[in-house]
Write a protein that holds these residues in place. Structure first.
Motif, PDB file in Angstrom:
ATOM      1  N   ASN A 143     118.835 -15.524  35.929  1.00 33.11           N
ATOM      2  CA  ASN A 143     120.064 -15.438  37.516  1.00 33.11           C
ATOM      3  C   ASN A 143     120.763 -14.299  37.616  1.00 33.11           C
ATOM      4  OD1 ASN A 143     120.266 -18.132  38.876  1.00 33.11           O
ATOM      5  ND2 ASN A 143     120.512 -18.819  36.607  1.00 33.11           N
ATOM      6  N   ILE A 144     121.409 -13.745  36.870  1.00 34.30           N
ATOM      7  CA  ILE A 144     121.367 -12.105  36.438  1.00 34.30           C
ATOM      8  C   ILE A 144     120.954 -11.230  37.227  1.00 34.30           C
ATOM      9  CG2 ILE A 144     122.529  -9.825  35.466  1.00 34.30           C
ATOM     10  CD1 ILE A 144     123.186 -12.391  33.274  1.00 34.30           C
ATOM     11  N   THR A 145     119.575 -11.464  37.420  1.00 35.81           N
ATOM     12  CA  THR A 145     119.114  -9.793  37.795  1.00 35.81           C
ATOM     13  C   THR A 145     118.166 -10.512  39.719  1.00 35.81           C
ATOM     14  OG1 THR A 145     117.766 -10.345  35.812  1.00 35.81           O
ATOM     15  CG2 THR A 145     116.564  -9.485  37.754  1.00 35.81           C
ATOM     16  N   LEU A 146     118.456 -11.807  39.162  1.00 35.19           N
ATOM     17  CA  LEU A 146     118.336 -11.897  41.388  1.00 35.19           C
ATOM     18  C   LEU A 146     119.517 -11.637  41.580  1.00 35.19           C
ATOM     19  CD1 LEU A 146     116.889 -13.453  43.745  1.00 35.19           C
ATOM     20  CD2 LEU A 146     118.760 -15.911  42.625  1.00 35.19           C
ATOM     21  N   PHE A 147     120.825 -12.104  41.090  1.00 37.26           N
ATOM     22  CA  PHE A 147     122.053 -11.555  41.970  1.00 37.26           C
ATOM     23  C   PHE A 147     121.929 -10.264  41.917  1.00 37.26           C
ATOM     24  CE2 PHE A 147     123.126 -16.239  40.700  1.00 37.26           C
ATOM     25  CZ  PHE A 147     122.980 -17.117  42.373  1.00 37.26           C
TER      26      PHE A 147
END
Length: 147
Positions: A15-19
């Motif tokens: 999620n961190i990577t995506l956001f």
């Protein structure tokens, strides 16, 4: 380290990577992102605010996911934001609007159908992370001792 902790770490990292990726892509191509928002019949009136609010929200959620004490809040926020994105795309498909994706980077190269599946994957991932975090908080070792 317990499996659930590893799984939660992987979920948060994804999620961190995506956001972070999506926010940076939007900010680096800000004017195209903002223009894409103005082309949407649903959100055009809010395009100027959303052009800053969306990437800012994505970066705030990423920060919440990094900090262990705020991870659950970050997972809830991720679940809500990705759900809203998915509902928006579904509405665009239902009403037949041919609007280009304003997600930024390689994400905007996806078809709308692929985008819905991608978003649903991250909604489910966030839901699983929420489950694991809440389960972890309820274990006997994490509960306060009664006097």
């Amino acid at each position: 380290m317990k499996r659930s902790n590893v799984a939660t770490g992987i979920i948060c990292t994804l999620n961190i990577t995506l956001f972070v990726y999506a926010a940076i892509a939007k900010l680096l191509d800000y004017y195209n992102f903002q223009f894409g928002l103005t082309e949407s019949p649903f959100i055009a009136p809010f395009a100027n605010v959303l052009a800053w609010a969306v990437p800012a929200s994505e970066l705030i959620i990423a920060a919440l996911l990094v900090i262990p004490a705020t991870r659950l809040a970050g997972l809830y926020a991720s679940f809500v934001l990705m759900s809203l994105f998915t509902i928006y795309i579904a509405a665009m498909l239902l009403f037949g609007s041919d609007i280009p994706c304003s997600c930024g980077g390689v994400l905007e190269e996806m078809s709308w159908g692929t985008h819905i599946l991608f978003n649903c994957f991250f909604v489910a991932l966030s839901a699983w992370g929420i489950y694991l975090q809440r389960k972890r908080r309820r274990t006997p070792t994490n509960l306060p001792a009664l006097a």
